[in-house]
Design a protein around this motif. Structure first.
Motif, mmCIF file in Angstrom:
data_model
loop_
_atom_site.group_PDB
_atom_site.id
_atom_site.type_symbol
_atom_site.label_atom_id
_atom_site.label_comp_id
_atom_site.label_asym_id
_atom_site.label_seq_id
_atom_site.Cartn_x
_atom_site.Cartn_y
_atom_site.Cartn_z
ATOM 1 N N GLY A 115 0.815 -1.212 0.000
ATOM 2 C CA GLY A 115 0.000 0.000 0.000
ATOM 3 C C GLY A 115 0.850 1.264 0.000
ATOM 4 N N PHE A 116 1.982 1.201 0.781
ATOM 5 C CA PHE A 116 2.877 2.356 0.837
ATOM 6 C C PHE A 116 3.503 2.635 -0.528
ATOM 7 N N VAL A 117 3.996 1.571 -1.161
ATOM 8 C CA VAL A 117 4.630 1.740 -2.483
ATOM 9 C C VAL A 117 3.621 2.243 -3.510
ATOM 10 N N LYS A 118 2.387 1.726 -3.463
ATOM 11 C CA LYS A 118 1.336 2.139 -4.409
ATOM 12 C C LYS A 118 1.030 3.624 -4.250
ATOM 13 N N LYS A 119 0.870 4.067 -2.958
ATOM 14 C CA LYS A 119 0.572 5.479 -2.747
ATOM 15 C C LYS A 119 1.769 6.347 -3.095
ATOM 16 N N LEU A 120 2.978 5.841 -2.803
ATOM 17 C CA LEU A 120 4.173 6.597 -3.147
ATOM 18 C C LEU A 120 4.296 6.768 -4.663
ATOM 19 N N GLY A 121 3.958 5.690 -5.419
ATOM 20 C CA GLY A 121 4.003 5.776 -6.877
ATOM 21 C C GLY A 121 2.998 6.779 -7.414
ATOM 22 N N THR A 122 1.800 6.811 -6.792
ATOM 23 C CA THR A 122 0.773 7.765 -7.247
ATOM 24 C C THR A 122 1.229 9.194 -7.005
ATOM 25 N N VAL A 123 1.781 9.434 -5.776
ATOM 26 C CA VAL A 123 2.272 10.780 -5.455
ATOM 27 C C VAL A 123 3.412 11.161 -6.388
ATOM 28 N N ALA A 124 4.311 10.210 -6.671
ATOM 29 C CA ALA A 124 5.448 10.494 -7.562
ATOM 30 C C ALA A 124 4.965 10.824 -8.968
ATOM 31 N N ALA A 125 3.950 10.096 -9.440
ATOM 32 C CA ALA A 125 3.418 10.357 -10.789
ATOM 33 C C ALA A 125 2.810 11.752 -10.874
ATOM 34 N N VAL A 126 2.024 12.125 -9.857
ATOM 35 C CA VAL A 126 1.414 13.455 -9.852
ATOM 36 C C VAL A 126 2.496 14.532 -9.753
ATOM 37 N N TYR A 127 3.535 14.270 -8.921
ATOM 38 C CA TYR A 127 4.636 15.232 -8.783
ATOM 39 C C TYR A 127 5.369 15.440 -10.116
ATOM 40 N N MET A 128 5.623 14.339 -10.820
ATOM 41 C CA MET A 128 6.341 14.429 -12.093
ATOM 42 C C MET A 128 5.502 15.182 -13.130
ATOM 43 N N LEU A 129 4.202 14.961 -13.102
ATOM 44 C CA LEU A 129 3.340 15.699 -14.032
ATOM 45 C C LEU A 129 3.431 17.199 -13.790
ATOM 46 N N GLY A 130 3.415 17.580 -12.492
ATOM 47 C CA GLY A 130 3.522 18.998 -12.177
ATOM 48 C C GLY A 130 4.911 19.555 -12.444
#
Length: 811
Positions: free
Chosen positions: A26-41
């Motif tokens: 769950g931690f890795v999944k949420k971290l990946g989502t946050v990283a994806a949104v961060y990279m988009l921004g």
């Protein structure tokens, strides 16, 4: 007790380990989502880069579930016995449920179940030798290379026959014909390599009506000389991609592979292609393998009305870019695309060979073209209609407006003519005259059948190496190829081909023998078809011909047959035609009487002037019919001056009478030197309507005595036409401009594609326009005349002078 405690401790450790892994996941999944949104921004990328793959994955998953559900239902029906099938869905019911003349053959299904394991070797050879090279060639056209089969297993679910119909009427006494409702929904396992990547096919399904022709009958076992197997129409095909190829199994891309598979099955055993099987050495292969067309269906896709709007514009629903597809068995023809128009006029002609009148259907589909990946179905469906070819043959020729099925609205105007095949060369003159009347360069006058038997003593393609020969046969722009014979200087091909011939008096059949590996020419032969016209019955059977540019004793054995196309006899009135609705397997479900519909109202109007009456093609606009035609029943006007029809495409005829209100406006005087009643000059026109071509033809001959108001500004006139009441861009026609002339001569032909029923509601506006502005304060229109087409009998050519009148004020 201690053992129980030990087991409990181990279980708690496992549970704790699973909880830790779940937390980490769950931690890795949420971290990946946050990283994806961060990279988009961070990179200023649109959120669409994140949402689009998610949406695409969801759509693909739902589509796969629906497809898998259909395949599972079909597989369950294939495994069920007869009693269980009765309780199935309506789509899975066998043919004998719908048709009383189709017999149940459950005993055949039990036999197939027993012999099925032994059919695997035969299927493996068929896939490897016949289908694999053809699929490889088709995929190479889409830049996909290196296709080859790896593993081929049929599985445990056998083929199923839903019913059999045996024909005992109107057939040759030397043959037996039966139709089988064929259904296969097996658990096959086929793997292949494509571009170095391994993929697979599972759950392959096919459903269609297969015809089996057993002929000729012989007096020794097995009583039949051979079999011909073929589908009457394209069968319904579905399969599931597995392995790496599963990435292509999505809406759009999977259509490409399915299209290739359907094409290969069509090229092998969908009419006019047949799969021959020789059973006795007493029968020559030519009797089974030479093409046997019963006639030719000539189709004219004229126009469509009120099609659905599928394109989306900034203001909402736009228009469509429609095209039509005509299908007869494996033959397919496509009209040009008309951009941004829901009332397209194609005026498209095509000819399809008919190899079986019984149960063969011609299908017309209308599509809206959309850009996309080549080979993938990106276009939107606008409707279809289907006709039974045997009904067209009974009528001889038909002219219909039909409602498009599977569409909210839309109508299609189609004309069809049945062409018989004659073995008399004396019919060629009439066939050529007919195609000249059509003025369509793609029309044919004859049908050529070529049977490539064998060759002897072919030269070596390489030193001390026998060739791998195949034959290329061409007539005009069409080219056909035989299969390749491996390492054989005396190859036997035994393959037949059919060609439509424009004019046998000028065409030639060319035969080339080529080595596949080196592409070296092994021999060449050309045969002018004029020689075949003089042969008995226009046939040559198993004749040896010497090959040029080859060895001195190299020969090829060919059989040639030429047949002249002539219009079939018309039986009764063509006011109705049976349109046939079919299920996905090509099995007839219902017949429905359709009547000609006028495009303006969509209602049947029997007895209206718009109805078409079938007339033999040889009588269309013939000189005799014009000379001997019945006179009009309306009171005739005094004869107009005798016209000189310079460059007119049809014989000169008298001007038909006009209503009293129009007599003064379109009055013709007896002096060609007159400037007309209004003093604006006069124009000479020829008007006629071609029933065969569905066209209004206007010939602009000349304009006389245009006024010259200023000698320093001589007009540069041209003639402009509009069809009223709507003055649209599509109905605009104009001639060339003649500079500095008050008496210009054009002799130019302009045409409109329209049905005969539309003539009653149209007016023709003819304007003489100048490109010079010597009317500086007025319109460039020097004069015009408006003709009501309903006032003329345009089936006869009308050539006359008309007075130019002042320009009519536009609202």
């Amino acid at each position: 007790m201690s053992e129980v405690n030990k087991d409990g401790a181990e279980a708690s450790k496992k549970l704790g380990g699973m909880n830790i892994l779940g937390v980490l996941y769950g931690f890795v999944k949420k971290l990946g989502t946050v990283a994806a949104v961060y990279m988009l921004g961070y990179y200023n990328l649109s959120v669409a880069w994140l949402i689009t793959p998610v949406i695409f994955a969801v759509v693909r998953e739902e589509w796969k579930k629906e497809s898998e559900s259909k395949r599972n239902i079909a597989k369950a029906a294939a495994l069920s016995n007869e009693k269980d099938v009765i309780l199935a869905r309506i789509d899975d019911l066998p043919a004998w449920v719908f048709f009383p003349d189709v017999e149940r053959v459950e005993w055949v299904n039990r036999i197939l179940r027993q012999v099925w394991p032994n059919m695997n070797n035969w299927t493996k050879g068929l896939l490897k030798e016949s289908i694999e090279p053809n699929v490889r060639t088709s995929l190479e056209s889409y830049k996909m290379y290196g296709f080859r089969f790896d593993k081929m297993i049929l599985g445990s679910i056998p083929l199923r026959i839903g019913g059999v119909k045996v024909y005992d009427r109107n057939i040759d006494r030397n043959e037996v014909i039966m139709d089988m409702d064929l259904f296969y929904a097996g658990d096959c396992d086929i793997s292949f390599f494509l571009s170095g990547v391994r993929g697979g096919i599972k759950d392959f399904q096919i459903h269609g009506m297969m015809r089996v022709v057993m002929k000729p009958l012989i007096s020794s076992m097995p009583l039949f000389g051979g079999l011909q197997l073929f589908f009457l129409n394209n069968p319904v095909i579905d399969f599931n991609l597995v392995g790496v190829a599963d990435l292509l199994d999505m809406p759009g891309l999977s259509d490409l592979l399915r299209r290739v598979v359907v094409e290969q099955i069509a090229n092998m055993m969908v009419l006019p292609n047949k799969l021959p099987i020789k059973l006795s050495d007493l029968v020559p292969a030519r009797l089974l393998k030479i093409p046997e067309p019963e006639g030719v269906l000539r189709v004219h896709v004229v126009e469509a009305k009120h099609l659905m709007k599928k394109d989306i514009s900034m203001l909402g629903k736009g228009k469509s870019d429609p095209y039509a597809v005509v299908s007869l068995g494996a033959q397919e023809f496509r009209t040009p695309i008309i951009d941004n128009n829901v009332n397209p006029k194609w005026d498209f002609w095509c000819e399809a060979m008919v190899s079986s009148l019984n149960q063969q259907l011609v299908s017309l589909e209308v599509w809206d073209w959309d850009p996309g990946f080549p080979g993938v179905q990106n276009d939107d469906f606008l409707g279809r209609t289907t006709f039974d070819v045997s009904n067209v043959k009974k009528k001889g020729q038909v002219d219909l407006w039909v409602d498009l099925q599977e569409a909210k609205h839309g109508m299609l105007h189609v004309r069809m003519m049945w062409m018989e095949l004659s073995k008399y060369s004396t019919d060629l003159k009439a066939a050529i005259a007919e195609t000249q009347e059509l003025r369509v360069t793609s029309m044919s006058t004859a049908l050529l059948m070529v049977f490539v038997d064998s060759a002897k003593q072919l030269p070596e393609a390489r030193p001390a190496k026998n060739p791998d020969p195949f034959v290329i046969v061409s007539v005009g722009k069409k080219e056909e190829r035989t299969t390749m014979q491996f390492r054989n200087p005396n190859p036997v091909w035994e393959q037949g081909f059919t060609f439509l011939v424009g004019n046998p008096e000028h065409d030639t059949v060319h035969v080339k023998v080529v080595d596949q590996k080196t592409e070296k020419l092994l021999g060449l032969f050309s045969y002018p078809l004029t020689q075949l016209l003089n042969a008995p019955d226009m046939e040559l059977e198993s004749q040896p011909f010497r090959l040029a540019q080859s060895g001195p004793d190299t020969k090829i054995f060919l059989s040639l047959q030429l047949r002249i196309m002539k219009a079939g006899k018309t039986e009764g009135d063509s006011a109705s035609l049976v349109a046939t609705e079919t299920d996905g397997a090509g099995v007839t479900v219902a017949d429905k009487e359709l009547e000609p519909l006028l495009p303006e109202t969509g209602k049947t109007l029997p007895g209206t002037p718009g109805e078409s009456t079938p007339t033999p093609v040889s009588k269309f606009l013939s000189k005799e019919s014009l000379r001997q035609g019945s006179s009009t029943s309306l009171p005739s006007l005094p004869l107009a001056e005798e016209s000189v029809s310079v460059g007119a495409p049809a014989p000169t005829a008298e001007l038909s009478p006009l209503p009293a209100a129009s007599e003064l406006r379109n009055r013709t005087t007896s002096s060609t030197s007159s400037a007309g009643e209004a003093g604006l000059g006069r124009i000479q026109l020829t008007l006629r309507y071609s029933i065969q071509r569905q066209r209004l033809i206007i010939v602009i001959h000349k304009v006389a005595n245009l006024p010259l108001k200023d000698p320093a500004y001589i007009p540069d006139p041209y003639v402009k036409l509009y069809l009223l009441p709507e003055r649209s861009k599509e109905s605009k026609r104009k001639t060339e401009t003649v500079k500095d002339n008050c008496n210009p001569v054009y002799d130019q032909t302009l045409e409109y594609v329209m049905s005969q029923g539309e003539l009653n509601s149209k007016q023709l506006e003819v304007s003489v326009v100048t490109r010079k502005g010597f009317f500086s304060s007025g319109s460039p229109i020097m004069g015009q005349v408006v003709l009501s087409l309903a006032d003329y009998d345009l089936t006869k050519a009308i050539t006359s002078w008309f007075d130019l009148q002042p320009e009519v004020a536009r609202e």
